[in-house]
Design an enzyme around this catalytic site. Structure first.
Site, PDB file in Angstrom:
ATOM      1  N   CYS A 126       0.850  -1.198   0.000  1.00 30.34           N
ATOM      2  CA  CYS A 126       0.000   0.000   0.000  1.00 30.34           C
ATOM      3  C   CYS A 126       0.881   1.243   0.000  1.00 30.34           C
ATOM      4  O   CYS A 126       1.234   1.749   1.056  1.00 30.34           O
ATOM      5  CB  CYS A 126      -0.869   0.029   1.250  1.00 30.34           C
ATOM      6  SG  CYS A 126      -2.084  -1.266   1.323  1.00 30.34           S
ATOM      7  N   GLN A 179      -9.338 -11.326 -11.693  1.00 28.99           N
ATOM      8  CA  GLN A 179      -9.250 -10.000 -11.067  1.00 28.99           C
ATOM      9  C   GLN A 179      -9.213 -10.141  -9.547  1.00 28.99           C
ATOM     10  O   GLN A 179      -9.926 -10.982  -8.992  1.00 28.99           O
ATOM     11  CB  GLN A 179     -10.461  -9.149 -11.459  1.00 28.99           C
ATOM     12  CG  GLN A 179     -10.604  -8.895 -12.954  1.00 28.99           C
ATOM     13  CD  GLN A 179      -9.720  -7.761 -13.451  1.00 28.99           C
ATOM     14  OE1 GLN A 179      -9.098  -7.053 -12.673  1.00 28.99           O
ATOM     15  NE2 GLN A 179      -9.660  -7.601 -14.750  1.00 28.99           N
ATOM     16  N   TYR A 232      -7.223 -11.231 -24.741  1.00 32.24           N
ATOM     17  CA  TYR A 232      -6.617 -11.333 -23.398  1.00 32.24           C
ATOM     18  C   TYR A 232      -7.734 -11.733 -22.421  1.00 32.24           C
ATOM     19  O   TYR A 232      -7.960 -11.079 -21.413  1.00 32.24           O
ATOM     20  CB  TYR A 232      -6.001  -9.998 -22.934  1.00 32.24           C
ATOM     21  CG  TYR A 232      -5.018  -9.370 -23.898  1.00 32.24           C
ATOM     22  CD1 TYR A 232      -3.648  -9.614 -23.750  1.00 32.24           C
ATOM     23  CD2 TYR A 232      -5.447  -8.533 -24.915  1.00 32.24           C
ATOM     24  CE1 TYR A 232      -2.740  -9.019 -24.609  1.00 32.24           C
ATOM     25  CE2 TYR A 232      -4.545  -7.946 -25.785  1.00 32.24           C
ATOM     26  CZ  TYR A 232      -3.200  -8.184 -25.628  1.00 32.24           C
ATOM     27  OH  TYR A 232      -2.310  -7.589 -26.475  1.00 32.24           O
ATOM     28  N   CYS A 283      -4.970  -1.821 -16.991  1.00 37.86           N
ATOM     29  CA  CYS A 283      -4.496  -1.716 -15.603  1.00 37.86           C
ATOM     30  C   CYS A 283      -3.241  -0.851 -15.545  1.00 37.86           C
ATOM     31  O   CYS A 283      -2.541  -0.841 -14.544  1.00 37.86           O
ATOM     32  CB  CYS A 283      -4.250  -3.093 -15.009  1.00 37.86           C
ATOM     33  SG  CYS A 283      -3.132  -4.100 -15.982  1.00 37.86           S
TER      34      CYS A 283
HETATM   35  N1  SAH Z   1      -9.934 -10.335 -19.155  1.00 38.57           N
HETATM   36  C1  SAH Z   1      -9.482 -11.230 -18.116  1.00 38.57           C
HETATM   37  C2  SAH Z   1      -7.960 -11.295 -17.969  1.00 38.57           C
HETATM   38  C3  SAH Z   1      -7.205 -10.005 -17.996  1.00 38.57           C
HETATM   39  S1  SAH Z   1      -5.514 -10.088 -17.459  1.00 38.57           S
HETATM   40  C4  SAH Z   1     -10.125 -10.881 -16.796  1.00 38.57           C
HETATM   41  O1  SAH Z   1     -10.708  -9.817 -16.644  1.00 38.57           O
HETATM   42  O2  SAH Z   1     -10.082 -11.699 -15.888  1.00 38.57           O
HETATM   43  C5  SAH Z   1      -4.633 -10.247 -18.927  1.00 38.57           C
HETATM   44  C6  SAH Z   1      -4.635 -11.650 -19.501  1.00 38.57           C
HETATM   45  O3  SAH Z   1      -3.881 -11.590 -20.710  1.00 38.57           O
HETATM   46  C7  SAH Z   1      -3.982 -12.719 -18.648  1.00 38.57           C
HETATM   47  O4  SAH Z   1      -4.869 -13.808 -18.543  1.00 38.57           O
HETATM   48  C8  SAH Z   1      -2.725 -13.122 -19.431  1.00 38.57           C
HETATM   49  O5  SAH Z   1      -2.420 -14.480 -19.300  1.00 38.57           O
HETATM   50  C9  SAH Z   1      -3.128 -12.796 -20.830  1.00 38.57           C
HETATM   51  N2  SAH Z   1      -2.075 -12.469 -21.808  1.00 38.57           N
HETATM   52  C10 SAH Z   1      -0.881 -11.896 -21.610  1.00 38.57           C
HETATM   53  N3  SAH Z   1      -0.251 -11.660 -22.767  1.00 38.57           N
HETATM   54  C11 SAH Z   1      -1.086 -12.104 -23.756  1.00 38.57           C
HETATM   55  C12 SAH Z   1      -1.011 -12.119 -25.181  1.00 38.57           C
HETATM   56  N4  SAH Z   1       0.053 -11.639 -25.819  1.00 38.57           N
HETATM   57  N5  SAH Z   1      -2.054 -12.617 -25.855  1.00 38.57           N
HETATM   58  C13 SAH Z   1      -3.151 -13.101 -25.215  1.00 38.57           C
HETATM   59  N6  SAH Z   1      -3.276 -13.113 -23.868  1.00 38.57           N
HETATM   60  C14 SAH Z   1      -2.251 -12.623 -23.148  1.00 38.57           C
END
Ligand code: SAH
Length: 465
Positions: free
Chosen positions: A80, A290, A319, A418
């Site tokens: 934090c 998340q 992603y 993020c």
């Molecule tokens: N939308 C999801 C995950 C978001 S986090 C949610 O809200 O829960 C980002 C995600 O992207 C992770 O799961 C990670 O494994 C994936 N990731 C990272 N690099 C990537 C890439 N080049 N192509 C596809 N996925 C990827």
């Protein structure tokens, strides 16, 4: 000005790691644990060409925005960074941070941003909101294995088993695991020499289901060494009452990576169940999920609004992790197509579609920058309007993907980010290639830290929505 000089500083800003920033004779100095509004006596510890670092010696006048941090290790623990700042001011800081990044890195005009930017959505009760913690362990001076968190930007362990961002029960779980470890004489991993065994303790919760997953990261696994850990957790009243999944992740490498490739289940399934709204999710230890479930719903509801679904659209969830965003809106969409790089997460996403009876979602494994174009090249009819959602990790999207998206030319793009800096960089590209900003909505997913989540809605220039 030189190293070891003492100066009086008015702190006016917060740096990206949460440090206070003040200018001495026009020269910015970064001061740990200082906050905007503080007047402090500081000693310069390091000088660079255009900035320096200083250490607080004395707080001459505390900022009116300071609050007494409730956590006993606030300011020492790296988690934090801004807990000493009132929550209201934390929110204002993040709002401004997003705005500044979009202006400075994204190259957008201030009026343009102000016209589309919404007030950050914060939490009513910003404590004990996290569903996942990974506690590093280390040997204490007395030789016993301890758990806690690293001090900011170091690997020095601050012992702390009751983090105020985590559920209270974590303290009991950590105690039971550490008692077992110390009773058996299992050594903590030693980063310097690459010796020892236990590296991290991960605890993950399904807040909606009450389920808990415990995963121990070890340098190597020997069954004999851990015999009886399930019984120990049972005696402590934790398993099966709370813990539904216990296992080991083997991480033999001499690096900072927490999760290893090999997973050894010891009790229960290698999965945790949770629910967001009326959609259920299975989450494996390796999968991203998340960390703030109540704000996750705020985030996904926003993303769904931005997607503007009427039941006929194709939603691209790039992603996608375990499929959360796409599945959350699948019932309002014609079809959902998810892409994710972690194989276990893709497997979870497919199971998640199934357990929710969702039949209009399919998932592809691979890097979004490669797979997206392959899917398009393979042809096929993508029915209805096209809506692309991206939710990349902090480094943002690969430009190759952004380029492919703009050439594909969907009606709407929703960017869930993020990291405001990489978001700004990527929005600049998208807005130079045919898209315009409709909404910029920050969400406070990581209260008391400097991190900030943002949902951005874009549409093709000239389109109505
Ligand atoms: N939308 C999801 C995950 C978001 S986090 C949610 O809200 O829960 C980002 C995600 O992207 C992770 O799961 C990670 O494994 C994936 N990731 C990272 N690099 C990537 C890439 N080049 N192509 C596809 N996925 C990827």
């Amino acid at each position: 000005m030189k190293k070891n000089d003492t100066v009086t500083l008015n702190i006016t800003d917060i740096g990206i790691h949460g440090e206070g920033i003040g200018k001495a004779a026009g020269f910015p100095l970064f001061v740990k644990n200082a906050l905007p509004g503080d007047v402090a006596e500081v000693v310069i510890t390091k000088m660079k060409r255009s900035y320096g670092y200083a250490k607080m010696l004395r707080l001459i006048e505390p900022s009116p925005d300071r609050t007494e941090p409730p956590c006993p290790v606030a300011g020492r623990c790296g988690g934090c960074q801004i807990q000493a700042l009132s929550y209201e001011k934390q929110l204002a800081f993040k709002q401004d941070l997003v705005r500044q990044r979009l202006i400075r890195i994204g190259g957008f005009g201030a009026e343009q941003i102000d016209a589309v930017m919404e007030p950050i959505r914060g939490m009513a009760e910003p404590w004990r909101y996290r569903n996942k913690a990974q506690y590093p362990v280390a040997a204490g001076d007395d030789g016993r294995v301890k758990a806690g968190f690293y001090a900011g930007r170091t690997h020095y362990l601050i012992e702390q088993t009751d983090c105020l961002l985590e559920p209270q029960i974590n303290q009991r779980i950590l105690k039971a695991v550490l008692d077992f470890v110390n009773g058996q004489g299992i050594p903590a991993y030693d980063e310097q020499n690459g010796t020892g065994i236990l590296r991290h303790i991960m605890i993950r919760h399904g807040f909606a289901t009450g389920e808990v997953m415990v995963c121990l990261m070890v340098r190597k696994y020997r069954e004999q060494m851990w015999k009886g850990i399930d019984t120990a957790l049972q005696k402590a009243g934790l398993l099966p009452a709370h813990i539904v999944s216990l296992g080991f992740s083997v991480q033999p490498e001499k690096n900072n990576v927490i999760m290893g490739k090999e997973y050894i289940p010891v009790y229960g399934e290698a999965c945790l169940n949770d629910r967001i709204g009326d959609v259920s999710f299975r989450i494996s230890p390796q999968s991203f999920y998340q960390v703030n479930p109540s704000q996750m719903k705020v985030l996904y509801d926003l993303a769904a609004q931005c997607a503007g679904l009427t039941g006929t659209e194709t939603v691209w969830d790039l992603y996608c992790g375990i499929g959360t965003i796409g599945l959350y809106m699948a019932r309002q969409a014609g079809e959902v197509i998810g892409v994710e790089v972690i194989p276990e997460a893709v497997e979870n996403a497919r199971q998640n579609a199934q357990i929710n009876g969702i039949t209009n979602a399919r998932f592809y494994e691979g890097a979004a920058e490669d797979v997206f174009e392959n899917i398009l090249a393979a042809g096929g009819a993508f029915s209805g309007e096209q809506v692309v959602i991206v939710d990349p990790p902090r480094k943002g999207c690969d430009e190759k993907l952004l380029d492919a998206i703009t050439r594909f030319s969907p009606s709407r793009i929703v960017y869930v980010s993020c990291d405001p800096a990489t978001l700004a960089r990527d929005l600049k590209f998208l807005c130079q290639n045919g898209y315009e900003l409709r909404r910029v909505a920050p969400v406070d997913q990581f209260c008391h830290s400097v991190h900030c989540e943002v949902v951005v809605s874009m549409s093709r220039v000239g389109s109505k929505q």
